[in-house]
Motif scaffolding. Structure first.
Motif, short mmCIF file in Angstrom:
data_model
loop_
_atom_site.label_atom_id
_atom_site.label_comp_id
_atom_site.label_asym_id
_atom_site.label_seq_id
_atom_site.Cartn_x
_atom_site.Cartn_y
_atom_site.Cartn_z
N THR A 41 0.82 -1.22 0.00
CA THR A 41 0.00 0.00 0.00
C THR A 41 0.85 1.26 0.00
O THR A 41 0.40 2.31 0.46
N ALA A 42 2.09 1.16 -0.51
CA ALA A 42 3.00 2.31 -0.46
C ALA A 42 2.47 3.50 -1.25
O ALA A 42 2.74 4.66 -0.92
N THR A 43 1.71 3.23 -2.32
CA THR A 43 1.21 4.35 -3.13
C THR A 43 0.22 5.21 -2.34
O THR A 43 0.05 6.40 -2.65
N GLU A 44 -0.42 4.65 -1.34
CA GLU A 44 -1.29 5.47 -0.49
C GLU A 44 -0.48 6.54 0.22
O GLU A 44 -0.91 7.70 0.33
N TYR A 45 0.70 6.15 0.69
CA TYR A 45 1.59 7.12 1.34
C TYR A 45 2.05 8.17 0.33
O TYR A 45 2.07 9.37 0.63
N THR B 119 7.36 -2.92 -9.60
CA THR B 119 6.52 -3.35 -10.73
C THR B 119 5.03 -3.29 -10.38
O THR B 119 4.22 -2.78 -11.15
N ASP B 120 4.67 -3.81 -9.21
CA ASP B 120 3.27 -3.77 -8.78
C ASP B 120 2.89 -2.40 -8.24
O ASP B 120 1.77 -1.93 -8.44
N MET B 121 3.83 -1.78 -7.58
CA MET B 121 3.59 -0.51 -6.90
C MET B 121 3.18 0.60 -7.88
O MET B 121 2.27 1.39 -7.61
N PHE B 122 3.85 0.62 -9.04
CA PHE B 122 3.61 1.71 -9.98
C PHE B 122 2.83 1.28 -11.22
O PHE B 122 2.77 2.02 -12.21
N ALA B 123 2.25 0.12 -11.19
CA ALA B 123 1.48 -0.36 -12.34
C ALA B 123 0.34 0.62 -12.66
O ALA B 123 -0.53 0.87 -11.82
#
Length: 696
Positions: free
Chosen positions: A644-648, A671-675
């Protein structure tokens, strides 16, 4: 008279080391930056700048971090208070400071070797340490904590050596001396936290005067780890081991506690147990079996309680057999050595039994370990209070990396790698064991005509490498054996055994866990050990020369040549690294990437980077966020693991991502974080800039 000469030699070493580096200290900025080639150094610099300017203990000013070693950060904060005046000035001061630390380390090394071997060898060792490229790059460049680490390491060795010499002269230990050793050990710990293993082992030499106790305690410490980790490897193989490495660590800790306690109860630290007979055989067997049984019981209890979810039960049987065999080998081996030295093991038994002499050992231990315990407790408490986690987040992230597919590295895949013999200097402290014979063997095979990639050529190069390696090992062993009494005394005075023991335990902490991306500055203690071992071997050569009545001036001549050669090589490399004349138009080449990012982003933008140290330090009117997490907050690390890093990143209003395309496309967690969250903007000096798209 000799003392005055030694002091003059020390001043010559110090002044020469510092003086030669002034050339680089005042070099043009673009040349000066060639000394700070590690992005990690700028993690420190930017965080120190933010602390000095009141933005908190933070790399980006947005989240608190503890991803650094504390003493080096404390030293840097006042230096980078000057960054508000000039960003280059603090870098010059850091280089000068690291040079002074390196010069001090060279002087300390000279003292250690002079006392144990000879002044001539001490001079060669000091100049080798100060100027040999592989060591100099780590201790005097990069901007990392390694220079401070080296200084306090050698200071502790010199102080313990002085203690040993006073004890040999019959002087009692003073409380002030032991306390001073504890304070130095605490500073060494704060300079780099993985020194906890080394300072703990060095405490055995401070607490106990008896060589028997030292050898047995250190031997049990190292061999217990060998037994546990070898049991897992034998049962599972390297391929499956890292799925169970956490449980292996649990079992290693439990085994250390149980074996020391049970062995003490059964009297396995006296000298009578070293005599091979039916009584000692029976006692060792019962003690080893009892310790293994208790280890098994505790592991089962931990599994039932949920602290350990699973572990292969068969390793308990393998560990019992290995542990017993190693316990026998250690005690009977030490006994054999002592008997050859003429020690009466029956007579000395009461003097070495820790159960009979606990009071003076306890007092010495409290004075040495007391400052360490207080320092560690304060450090952990402060971390919890402001960062939310007791240990540096950078180390936690590197252990997590070993459990995912990432470009940052992977756990070792073969036994030499696990033993620290990976030929990559970053990945193994004993990389020379494989790399040097391979290079020399390849050169020899090619000189004999075995070139190319054919089967015969490859086989010839391998055989040549093995031949060179075995030949070098035989030469070193022959030198030590020919001078065994003298070499044993010198090795003891240079504290090679506790230095090696602490290094091996630290190695297991990295290689037998999922920790990845070790770097060259992790291995300073090992560099010191190798330098001292080389000094011992050179001393053996000099001793042999004395036997054939070669004048001592020859020894000095050889040492001066060694010093001159390494100094000359260093000066040539320094002139190449830091040219005083920079080509027109390249005066600010080091800012090319930073300027590229600034041209493609607006003032006030928040830019995420998978590294970002240099960019963060030099960029203006923008904020750089470290995406790999090494110098970010503990909260960000928890979100990385949870996916859930993109929430931060949305919360902090991130606008751009600046990184290598390969990292973002092929490496976890990105790869998953910025898809679906990146829009390509352009290239900025070799790395890609993307606009970050917030959640819809």
């Amino acid at each position: 008279m000799f003392k005055r000469v030694s002091i003059k030699i020390e001043w010559v070493i110090f002044i020469l080391v510092v003086g030669l580096h002034l050339y680089a200290v005042f070099a043009p900025p673009n040349s000066l930056m060639n000394w700070f080639t590690s992005d990690d150094g700028f993690y420190y610099f930017k965080t120190a700048q933010n602390i000095a300017e009141g933005r908190g203990v933070s790399f980006d000013g947005l989240g608190l971090t503890n991803g650094f070693h504390p003493l080096w950060m404390v030293v840097l904060v006042p230096i980078f208070a000057l960054a508000r005046l000039d960003l280059i000035l603090p870098l010059r001061i850091v280089l000068l400071l690291m040079t002074v630390l390196n010069a001090g380390s060279a002087v300390l090394l000279y003292r250690i070797v002079r006392r144990a071997v000879s002044p001539a060898v001490g001079v060669a060792a000091a100049f080798f340490w100060a100027f040999f490229p592989d060591i100099h790059k780590v201790t005097n460049m990069l901007g990392m904590e390694s220079g401070l680490y080296a200084f306090f390491l050698l200071l502790l060795l010199a102080q313990v050596q002085s203690l040993e010499l006073r004890r040999a002269a019959g002087e009692p230990d003073s409380p002030q001396t032991l306390l001073k050793l504890g304070i130095t050990a605490a500073l060494l710990l704060l300079s780099r936290l993985d020194n906890i293993f080394l300072v703990a082992v060095m405490g055995l030499w401070v607490m106990f005067r008896s060589p028997v106790l030292r050898y047995l305690l250190l031997g049990d410490l190292v061999l217990t780890l060998v037994s546990v980790f070898a049991s897992y490897l034998l049962r599972l193989g390297i391929g499956l081991y890292f799925f169970y490495s956490d449980y292996a660590v649990w079992m290693a800790v439990v085994s250390l506690v149980m074996r020391f306690s049970v062995y003490l109860f059964f009297g396995l630290y006296g000298t009578r147990i070293l005599i091979p007979n039916r009584r000692s055989l029976w006692r060792i067997a019962v003690a080893a079996s009892a310790a293994s049984a208790l280890v098994g019981l505790v592991m089962i209890v931990l599994t039932t309680a949920g602290a350990v979810t699973r572990f292969p039960r068969a390793v308990l049987v393998v560990d019992w057999a290995l542990g017993m065999a190693l316990t026998f080998a250690l005690r009977y081996g030490v006994g054999w050595v002592l008997r050859r030295r003429g020690v009466d093991l029956e007579e000395s038994a009461p003097e070495t039994d820790p159960r009979l002499h606990w009071k003076p050992w306890l007092q010495a231990g409290l004075r040495y370990y007391g400052p360490l315990a207080v320092t560690l407790a304060v450090y952990l408490a402060v971390n919890v209070l402001y960062a939310g986690t007791p240990m540096p987040v950078s180390g936690q992230i590197k252990r997590w990396w070993g459990t995912i597919y990432t470009v940052y590295g992977y756990p070792e895949k073969d036994l030499p790698g696990l033993m620290g013999m990976n030929p990559d200097p970053d990945r193994g402290p004993w990389w020379e064991v494989r790399a040097v014979p391979k290079r020399l063997g390849n050169a020899a095979a090619e000189a004999l005509g075995f070139e190319g990639d054919g089967t015969r050529a490859i086989r010839a190069r391998k055989l040549a490498a093995w031949g060179v390696g075995l030949g070098l090992a035989a030469l070193a062993a022959g030198l030590l054996w020919a001078n065994r009494r003298w070499a044993g005394r010198a090795a003891g005075q240079m504290l090679l055994l506790p230095l090696l023991g602490g290094s091996l335990i630290k190695l297991s902490n990295y290689k037998f866990t999922t920790y990845v991306e070790t770097l060259s500055w992790y291995w300073v203690a090992e560099m010191a050990f190798k330098t001292l071992l080389a000094a011992l071997l050179l001393g053996c050569v000099y001793e042999l020369l004395q036997r054939v009545r070669v004048p001592r001036t020859v020894n000095w001549g050889v040492s001066v040549v060694i010093a001159a050669v390494v100094t000359g090589v260093f000066m040539a490399q320094m002139a190449e690294i830091t040219p005083w004349k920079v080509k027109k138009g390249q005066e600010e080449l080091y800012l090319a990437g930073v300027k590229g990012v600034m041209e493609m982003t607006e003032p006030g933008a928040v830019v995420g980077s998978t590294g970002g140290g240099v960019t963060a330090y030099f960029i203006q009117d923008r904020t750089v966020v470290n995406l790999d997490g090494l110098i970010s907050s503990y909260s960000y690390f928890q979100r990385l693991k949870a996916g859930t890093a993109t929430e931060y990143l949305d919360e902090i209003g991130m606008d751009y991502v600046y990184a290598g395309e390969y990292i973002l496309v092929y490496s976890q967690p990105y790869t998953d974080m910025f898809a679906g969250r990146l829009d390509y903007v352009g290239d900025a000096y070799g790395s890609a800039l993307y606009r970050y798209l917030p959640a819809k």
